[in-house]
Design a protein around this motif. Structure first.
Motif, mmCIF file in Angstrom:
data_model
loop_
_atom_site.group_PDB
_atom_site.id
_atom_site.type_symbol
_atom_site.label_atom_id
_atom_site.label_comp_id
_atom_site.label_asym_id
_atom_site.label_seq_id
_atom_site.Cartn_x
_atom_site.Cartn_y
_atom_site.Cartn_z
ATOM 1 N N SER A 211 -4.005 -5.027 -19.698
ATOM 2 C CA SER A 211 -4.383 -4.125 -18.606
ATOM 3 C C SER A 211 -3.366 -3.023 -18.339
ATOM 4 C CB SER A 211 -4.643 -4.916 -17.322
ATOM 5 O OG SER A 211 -3.482 -5.601 -16.907
ATOM 6 N N GLY B 26 -2.461 -8.533 -13.544
ATOM 7 C CA GLY B 26 -3.623 -7.999 -14.248
ATOM 8 C C GLY B 26 -3.871 -8.764 -15.522
ATOM 9 N N GLN B 27 -5.070 -8.631 -16.011
ATOM 10 C CA GLN B 27 -5.449 -9.348 -17.222
ATOM 11 C C GLN B 27 -4.648 -8.874 -18.427
ATOM 12 O OE1 GLN B 27 -9.463 -7.975 -16.745
ATOM 13 N NE2 GLN B 27 -9.351 -6.678 -18.550
ATOM 14 N N GLU C 259 -1.361 -4.171 -8.902
ATOM 15 C CA GLU C 259 -2.501 -4.821 -9.552
ATOM 16 C C GLU C 259 -3.169 -3.857 -10.514
ATOM 17 O OE1 GLU C 259 -4.990 -5.901 -6.239
ATOM 18 O OE2 GLU C 259 -3.969 -7.833 -6.010
ATOM 19 N N ASP D 174 -6.621 -3.392 -12.835
ATOM 20 C CA ASP D 174 -7.986 -3.812 -13.183
ATOM 21 C C ASP D 174 -8.513 -2.838 -14.226
ATOM 22 O OD1 ASP D 174 -8.393 -6.029 -11.459
ATOM 23 O OD2 ASP D 174 -8.719 -4.665 -9.782
ATOM 24 N N GLU E 268 -4.541 3.221 -4.220
ATOM 25 C CA GLU E 268 -5.364 2.936 -5.391
ATOM 26 C C GLU E 268 -5.499 4.213 -6.211
ATOM 27 O OE1 GLU E 268 -9.973 1.945 -5.813
ATOM 28 O OE2 GLU E 268 -8.805 0.267 -4.992
ATOM 29 N N ARG F 236 -8.676 2.165 -16.026
ATOM 30 C CA ARG F 236 -7.847 1.266 -15.225
ATOM 31 C C ARG F 236 -7.846 1.715 -13.773
ATOM 32 N NH1 ARG F 236 -4.562 1.911 -19.838
ATOM 33 N NH2 ARG F 236 -4.134 -0.052 -20.870
ATOM 34 N N THR F 237 -7.816 0.754 -12.901
ATOM 35 C CA THR F 237 -7.539 1.007 -11.498
ATOM 36 C C THR F 237 -6.217 0.327 -11.202
ATOM 37 O OG1 THR F 237 -9.885 1.067 -10.931
ATOM 38 C CG2 THR F 237 -8.341 0.699 -9.126
#
Length: 153
Positions: free
Chosen positions: A37, A33-34, A122, A124, A3, A131-132
């Motif tokens: 993102s 991701g959205q 991913e 986020d 991460e 962002r992650t």
């Protein structure tokens, strides 16, 4: 799982640049991701690190773009508009993956159709716009050295 917090788009691009060291021909990378993102930004940075000379743009309306100018071909797909796994199978993307790296935006929608050996990335975005980015390796990806990616920020 790795991460990485990415306060800026440049940090997200750095993650992709560092990941490029571990990428091999035949790899499948699914991005999740959205909207907005960083999936296309990430793909463009990965392509840059692999020596792709063309400008990488979202394949949202053409579904698949192929870039040949790098150290290996890069196949960039966007499966957002697909209605079923059968439509994904009809694209026959994975047949081309043997000599290329395949990056699939909205990849969470087709995870069940991906090979065991794949990387899920991913994205986020928090309320602070940071962002992650999470790298979730599967299969042989678990044995790869991804330590450079985790040390980017």
């Amino acid at each position: 799982m790795i991460e990485v917090r990415c306060p800026s788009p440049a940090d997200t691009a750095d993650v992709a640049h560092h990941l490029a060291v571990a990428v091999e021909a035949g790899d499948v990378i699914a991005l999740s991701g959205q909207l907005g993102s960083g999936k296309t930004l990430f793909t463009a940075a990965l392509a840059d690190a692999l020596g792709v000379e063309e400008q990488v743009v979202s394949p949202s309306f053409v579904l698949v773009r192929r870039y040949e100018s790098g150290v290996m071909p890069l196949i960039h797909a966007d499966v957002y508009r697909l209605q079923s796994i059968n439509e994904f199978d009809d694209l026959d993307l994975l047949a081309d993956a043997t000599g290329a790296v395949v990056v699939i935006e909205w990849g969470e929608a087709v995870l069940s159709a991906l090979p065991l050996d794949h990387l899920l990335v991913e994205f986020d975005v928090g309320p602070d716009e940071v962002r992650t980015v999470r790298l979730l390796p599967a299969g042989s990806w678990r044995q790869r050295d991804l330590s450079r990616v985790s040390g980017t920020t």
